[in-house]
Scaffold this active site. Structure first.
Site, PDB file in Angstrom:
ATOM      1  N   GLU A  58       0.845  -1.195   0.000  1.00  0.00           N
ATOM      2  CA  GLU A  58       0.000   0.000   0.000  1.00  0.00           C
ATOM      3  C   GLU A  58       0.879   1.244   0.000  1.00  0.00           C
ATOM      4  O   GLU A  58       2.044   1.180   0.417  1.00  0.00           O
ATOM      5  CB  GLU A  58      -0.887   0.004   1.250  1.00  0.00           C
ATOM      6  CG  GLU A  58      -0.095   0.224   2.527  1.00  0.00           C
ATOM      7  CD  GLU A  58      -0.826  -0.250   3.784  1.00  0.00           C
ATOM      8  OE1 GLU A  58      -1.082  -1.457   3.905  1.00  0.00           O
ATOM      9  OE2 GLU A  58      -1.109   0.597   4.637  1.00  0.00           O
ATOM     10  N   LYS A  75       2.793   4.536   1.059  1.00  0.00           N
ATOM     11  CA  LYS A  75       3.268   5.090   2.327  1.00  0.00           C
ATOM     12  C   LYS A  75       2.936   6.575   2.301  1.00  0.00           C
ATOM     13  O   LYS A  75       3.528   7.344   1.540  1.00  0.00           O
ATOM     14  CB  LYS A  75       4.767   4.865   2.478  1.00  0.00           C
ATOM     15  CG  LYS A  75       5.303   5.377   3.799  1.00  0.00           C
ATOM     16  CD  LYS A  75       6.739   4.922   3.982  1.00  0.00           C
ATOM     17  CE  LYS A  75       7.254   5.217   5.375  1.00  0.00           C
ATOM     18  NZ  LYS A  75       7.228   6.629   5.726  1.00  0.00           N
ATOM     19  N   ASP A 125       2.738  10.392   3.201  1.00  0.00           N
ATOM     20  CA  ASP A 125       3.705  11.309   3.803  1.00  0.00           C
ATOM     21  C   ASP A 125       2.976  12.347   4.660  1.00  0.00           C
ATOM     22  O   ASP A 125       2.736  13.472   4.237  1.00  0.00           O
ATOM     23  CB  ASP A 125       4.506  11.990   2.687  1.00  0.00           C
ATOM     24  CG  ASP A 125       5.783  12.610   3.219  1.00  0.00           C
ATOM     25  OD1 ASP A 125       6.071  12.434   4.413  1.00  0.00           O
ATOM     26  OD2 ASP A 125       6.488  13.272   2.434  1.00  0.00           O
ATOM     27  N   TYR A 143      -4.526   2.618   8.709  1.00  0.00           N
ATOM     28  CA  TYR A 143      -3.765   1.502   8.125  1.00  0.00           C
ATOM     29  C   TYR A 143      -3.270   0.489   9.153  1.00  0.00           C
ATOM     30  O   TYR A 143      -2.632  -0.486   8.811  1.00  0.00           O
ATOM     31  CB  TYR A 143      -2.584   2.009   7.305  1.00  0.00           C
ATOM     32  CG  TYR A 143      -1.678   3.008   8.012  1.00  0.00           C
ATOM     33  CD1 TYR A 143      -0.991   2.674   9.166  1.00  0.00           C
ATOM     34  CD2 TYR A 143      -1.512   4.290   7.493  1.00  0.00           C
ATOM     35  CE1 TYR A 143      -0.171   3.578   9.807  1.00  0.00           C
ATOM     36  CE2 TYR A 143      -0.683   5.214   8.125  1.00  0.00           C
ATOM     37  CZ  TYR A 143      -0.017   4.853   9.289  1.00  0.00           C
ATOM     38  OH  TYR A 143       0.794   5.749   9.920  1.00  0.00           O
ATOM     39  N   LYS A 181      11.175   2.675  -0.067  1.00  0.00           N
ATOM     40  CA  LYS A 181      11.154   4.102  -0.379  1.00  0.00           C
ATOM     41  C   LYS A 181      11.335   4.359  -1.870  1.00  0.00           C
ATOM     42  O   LYS A 181      12.044   3.621  -2.553  1.00  0.00           O
ATOM     43  CB  LYS A 181      12.276   4.819   0.395  1.00  0.00           C
ATOM     44  CG  LYS A 181      12.131   4.779   1.897  1.00  0.00           C
ATOM     45  CD  LYS A 181      10.843   5.419   2.326  1.00  0.00           C
ATOM     46  CE  LYS A 181      10.905   6.303   3.525  1.00  0.00           C
ATOM     47  NZ  LYS A 181      11.938   7.103   3.916  1.00  0.00           N
ATOM     48  N   CYS A 200      43.987  17.020  13.693  1.00  0.00           N
ATOM     49  CA  CYS A 200      42.623  17.408  14.038  1.00  0.00           C
ATOM     50  C   CYS A 200      42.468  18.919  13.919  1.00  0.00           C
ATOM     51  O   CYS A 200      43.240  19.666  14.528  1.00  0.00           O
ATOM     52  CB  CYS A 200      42.308  16.942  15.452  1.00  0.00           C
ATOM     53  SG  CYS A 200      40.744  17.589  16.055  1.00  0.00           S
ATOM     54  N   CYS A 245      41.868  20.409  17.652  1.00  0.00           N
ATOM     55  CA  CYS A 245      42.828  20.417  18.762  1.00  0.00           C
ATOM     56  C   CYS A 245      44.261  20.227  18.295  1.00  0.00           C
ATOM     57  O   CYS A 245      45.182  20.295  19.112  1.00  0.00           O
ATOM     58  CB  CYS A 245      42.472  19.349  19.790  1.00  0.00           C
ATOM     59  SG  CYS A 245      42.785  17.673  19.236  1.00  0.00           S
ATOM     60  N   CYS A 272      40.746  11.697  15.309  1.00  0.00           N
ATOM     61  CA  CYS A 272      41.597  12.525  16.156  1.00  0.00           C
ATOM     62  C   CYS A 272      42.048  11.685  17.352  1.00  0.00           C
ATOM     63  O   CYS A 272      41.237  10.977  17.953  1.00  0.00           O
ATOM     64  CB  CYS A 272      40.784  13.730  16.624  1.00  0.00           C
ATOM     65  SG  CYS A 272      41.481  14.570  18.041  1.00  0.00           S
ATOM     66  N   CYS A 290      40.579  16.902  23.245  1.00  0.00           N
ATOM     67  CA  CYS A 290      40.018  17.565  22.062  1.00  0.00           C
ATOM     68  C   CYS A 290      38.660  18.173  22.422  1.00  0.00           C
ATOM     69  O   CYS A 290      37.730  17.452  22.793  1.00  0.00           O
ATOM     70  CB  CYS A 290      39.861  16.560  20.934  1.00  0.00           C
ATOM     71  SG  CYS A 290      39.056  17.260  19.489  1.00  0.00           S
TER      72      CYS A 290
HETATM   73  S1  IVH Z   1       2.293   0.907   9.114  1.00  0.00           S
HETATM   74  C1  IVH Z   1       3.644  -1.063  12.825  1.00  0.00           C
HETATM   75  N1  IVH Z   1       1.397   1.894   6.872  1.00  0.00           N
HETATM   76  O1  IVH Z   1       5.367   5.677   8.086  1.00  0.00           O
HETATM   77  C2  IVH Z   1       3.572  -0.382  11.554  1.00  0.00           C
HETATM   78  N2  IVH Z   1       2.805   3.259   8.206  1.00  0.00           N
HETATM   79  O2  IVH Z   1       8.214   5.337   8.436  1.00  0.00           O
HETATM   80  C3  IVH Z   1       2.994   0.952  11.639  1.00  0.00           C
HETATM   81  N3  IVH Z   1       3.153   5.499   7.308  1.00  0.00           N
HETATM   82  O3  IVH Z   1       5.315   5.816  11.571  1.00  0.00           O
HETATM   83  C4  IVH Z   1       3.102   1.700  10.424  1.00  0.00           C
HETATM   84  N4  IVH Z   1       1.903   5.275   5.528  1.00  0.00           N
HETATM   85  O4  IVH Z   1       3.579   7.202  10.257  1.00  0.00           O
HETATM   86  C5  IVH Z   1       2.149   2.106   7.951  1.00  0.00           C
HETATM   87  N5  IVH Z   1       0.485   2.675   4.898  1.00  0.00           N
HETATM   88  C6  IVH Z   1       1.230   2.880   5.973  1.00  0.00           C
HETATM   89  C7  IVH Z   1       1.880   4.105   6.197  1.00  0.00           C
HETATM   90  C8  IVH Z   1       2.665   4.249   7.326  1.00  0.00           C
HETATM   91  C9  IVH Z   1       2.668   6.100   6.218  1.00  0.00           C
HETATM   92  C10 IVH Z   1       4.073   6.142   8.264  1.00  0.00           C
HETATM   93  C11 IVH Z   1       3.767   5.925   9.716  1.00  0.00           C
HETATM   94  C12 IVH Z   1       5.019   5.335  10.295  1.00  0.00           C
HETATM   95  C13 IVH Z   1       6.037   5.767   9.301  1.00  0.00           C
HETATM   96  C14 IVH Z   1       7.261   4.882   9.318  1.00  0.00           C
END
Ligand code: IVH
Length: 752
Positions: A131, A133, A135, A241, A329, A434, A437, A452, A458
């Protein structure tokens, strides 16, 4: 009868001063009552429109009669939150973050690792959800008996901020659920769409208010408003989620659990797919990546989760991330700019780190003017094995360089454009002393980093060590952050950690007093002394981490603390192991030299003989102590060596000793479950396990309060031996250590 005035403003205009005074008092009472009913009791007594009308009338009266504004004026109030910020809430279950994969192979490693951990063959079915992620910022919503009772930000994962009043203003967040478990914590992401973000910034500009750099900042800034009415005016959205505490399971699979959240009325992401292989996961990743620009909200990758919740439970978590999920990512964003200078920063362990000073450039929405250049080999165009990187191109001041960012990671210099190199650009000469120092800076065999040698002499190392000491995962002293430490160091008030605990005696009274120092006052000085006093009692693992010993991070500190339980036990063993450490280093060096001379089979015996000869001179107690440390699960020769080195250096040791006498070091408690039959026992696993993998066995044993060790000694309480157990089983028999098989182990922990 006269008609009722039409608007709240009209109503206010109709009153004289005496009537206004009475009405303002009444309004203060009515609005306070409405706030309480709405925020604290979840039972609004008036409609939002009526509430708004009261507030408008109050504002209009205050504008007409500024002198009558009450001390408890509702226009100054900030909903349910205390005026000095948000109340803190401890999460019933920790809010985790996610481990990252940055390319396809890391994702494949993740899948393979899960199969290994679970002991699943390559063909056994194993499904994952994939799914987007989002932001934004994560939020945990607690429902009790179907009623929203609390909303909390992630904070540090254990304690967040209570933003309940604000969360209630978000349309995507239901106030009531039907058919939900008695206790249900729904977790998800608060975010702002691109369109809403643009519109908000336009409004902010028109109003002369500050604009936001990106939708994430806008969402965070809007949710963390002390006045929920401001949050209400901001167009926030929420995707569910995941979940925290539950009084009853939601479903058996991730897909079904999310489907239930959807049916409770939450928004769930429509681009979630069930994938049955790494190939399918990568295919969905590309699918989402292609749609990224048209989704209408920011995403920064794809999250994969093991679908079977039973398996999620077996996989469990590491210290801050679950083993059953990973964030893949999107590739970092890039930009080209000019390298104006290279500065050298000296870190806590003396590492000289080159930092690129750049002509400012926007990378992925953020202005970047500094980036890391890693180390001297990286600048010279080679990796740690001497192999060329960037086709061997070096980096020089004046060059055009490519900068990239990946998520929150510090920007990096990736590449250089030789066609734009100025004629007079000279190769960069990495300093061999360094810059802070003047001590010699040396590179040890196998270390990519030049360091160093000044140690605590230092100033840069001393200050960085102090900053680490007061950092959040270490002593975490309220009011004593990096900035204050730097100032105190400069003034000569704090030169080493022990000085922090002498601060009140030295500067609490007398000629030089903290309260008279610029930026301080009586109250802030008293607060600081109190915050320091509070930290005189500290857990062993925090203390160990705080010392900033190379290679002894949070995880190693926790492993060591769990094993030794007390400071004295640890220090005695590390001191006892000192001569073994020297021997271990000599042995390793001798072995390395022998190897480099000739790697053929015939030299093996000679190498072993050299090593044995060196070890033969080590006293028995030293060897036993060394073996005890390196036998701790998760602790190897590197950490052991770093410990004995730090404890053996006169100046550093004296500084540690001066600190420890100021403290009460709390002995490490075995994790919970003292009623478990294995709590406090030292357990060793050996041979091949059939029903669980070694990693799983270790995690479960530790969760039950056992210490897991890698080797059998007189301190071992129990050996769990699978088929093929060899020397460890023999040693256990010699030492009379109880030995059981895997089934007996499972029965033991199940019955406990
Ligand atoms: S699951 C135990 N699902 O990404 C797992 N996180 O980098 C809990 N986030 O802290 C997270 N989209 O704030 C999950 N589809 C998604 C997400 C997601 C964004 C965020 C969330 C987490 C952070 C980690």
């Amino acid at each position: 009868m006269a008609a009722e005035p039409a608007t709240p403003e009209d109503r206010a205009a109709a009153l004289d001063a005496a009537e206004a005074r009475t009405r303002l008092a009444e309004l203060a009472r009515l609005i306070a009552r409405a706030n309480a009913a709405y925020h604290s009791e979840d039972a609004p007594e008036i409609t939002d429109a009526d509430y708004d009308a009261l507030k408008r009338e109050n504002a209009a009266l205050e504008a007409r009669f500024p002198d009558l504004k009450r001390a408890d004026s509702p226009s100054e109030q900030v909903g349910a939150a205390p005026a000095d910020g948000f109340a803190k809430v401890a999460h019933a279950q920790r809010m985790l973050s996610l481990a990252n994969a940055f390319d396809d192979s890391e994702l494949r490693d993740f899948v393979a690792g899960i199969r290994r951990y679970l002991g699943l063959g390559a063909d056994a079915p194993l499904a994952f959800t994939a799914e987007p992620k989002i932001d934004g910022l994560s939020l945990s919503l607690r429902y009790e008996d179907g009623k929203l009772v609390q909303a909390a930000t992630r904070g540090d994962g254990e304690v967040g901020e209570n933003v309940t009043a604000n969360a209630r203003t978000i349309a995507d967040i239901p106030h009531r659920l039907t058919g939900a478990p008695e206790v249900l914590e729904v977790r998800g992401e608060v975010y702002m769409s691109h369109a809403d973000f643009e519109e908000l910034n336009t409004r902010q500009t028109a109003r002369g208010s500050k604009t936001f750099a990106n939708p994430r900042n806008a969402a965070a800034g809007s949710l963390r408003q002390l006045d929920p009415e401001i949050t209400r005016a901001r167009p926030l959205k929420f995707f569910a989620y995941s979940w925290g505490e539950l009084s009853a399971p939601l479903a058996e699979t991730q897909v079904d659990a999310i489907d239930r959240l959807d049916r409770f009325g939450f928004q769930t992401n429509p681009h979630t797919r069930l994938c049955r292989s790494a190939d399918e996961m990568l295919e969905h990743y590309r699918h989402i990546e292609q749609r990224r620009a048209t989704l209408g909200y920011d995403i920064d990758g794809v999250v994969y989760k093991v679908n079977d919740l039973g398996l999620q439970g077996r996989l469990g978590m590491r210290s801050t991330t679950p083993r059953w999920a990973i964030a893949h990512k999107f590739p970092a964003e890039l930009a080209w700019t000019r390298l104006e200078a290279i500065d050298i920063q000296v870190g806590r362990t003396g590492a000289l780190s080159p930092v690129a000073r750049l002509a400012p450039v926007t990378v992925g929405g953020v202005v970047v003017s500094n980036a890391t250049l890693h180390n001297e080999d990286y600048i010279a165009g080679r990796d740690s094995n001497g192999q060329p990187i960037r086709d061997g191109k070096d980096i020089r001041v004046g060059d055009w360089v490519q900068v990239y960012r990946a998520g929150d990671v510090i920007p990096k210099v990736a590449d250089v454009d030789l066609t734009k190199r100025p004629d007079d650009a000279a190769p960069y000469a990495f300093p061999v002393t360094c810059p802070e120092c003047g001590s010699e800076a040396v590179r040890e065999e196998g270390d990519a980093v030049r360091r160093c040698t000044g140690g605590l002499v230092c100033p840069a190392q001393a200050v960085e060590k102090l900053k680490h000491f007061v950092s959040r995962a270490a002593f975490d002293i309220d009011g004593l952050g990096a900035k204050q430490v730097e100032q105190f160091y400069k003034d000569g008030w704090i030169r080493e950690p022990a000085d922090i605990f002498a601060l009140q005696d030295r500067y609490g009274a007398g000629l030089q007093q903290l309260k008279n120092k610029e930026g301080w006052g009586e109250k802030s000085a008293d607060n600081l002394f109190a915050a320091i006093a509070e930290k005189r009692s500290i857990s062993l693992k925090r203390l160990l981490f705080s010392l900033g010993i190379r290679h002894v991070g949070e995880v190693a500190s926790a492993d060591l603390a769990r094993h030794f339980a007390t400071w004295t036990a640890m220090a005695q063993t590390v001191d006892a192991a000192r001569s073994a450490g020297t021997a271990a280093r000599a042995a390793e060096e001798a072995v390395a030299t022998e190897r480099s001379r000739a790697a053929d089979e015939g030299r093996r015996a000679q190498i072993t003989a050299t090593r044995d000869a060196i070890w033969a001179d080590v006293p028995k107690e030293a060897r036993a102590a060394w073996e005890e440390i390196t036998g701790i699960d998760g602790i190897g020769g590197t950490v052991a060596m770093a410990l004995v080195t730090a404890f053996g250096q006169e100046a550093e040791r004296a500084s540690i000793d001066r600190l420890v006498v100021c403290l009460t070091v709390e002995p490490e408690e075995a994790p919970a479950t003292s009623d478990s039959p294995v709590a406090g026992k030292t357990v060793v696993f050996t041979g091949s396990l059939q029903k669980m993998t070694r990693a799983e066995a270790k995690a479960r044993a530790e969760a039950l309060g056992a210490k897991v060790s890698g080797s059998v000694s007189a301190k071992t309480d129990l050996l769990v031996a699978g088929p093929g157990a060899g020397s460890k089983a023999k040693k256990a028999a010699e030492l009379g250590v109880e030995t059981i098989d895997e089934d007996a182990w499972l029965a033991l922990i199940r019955d406990g």
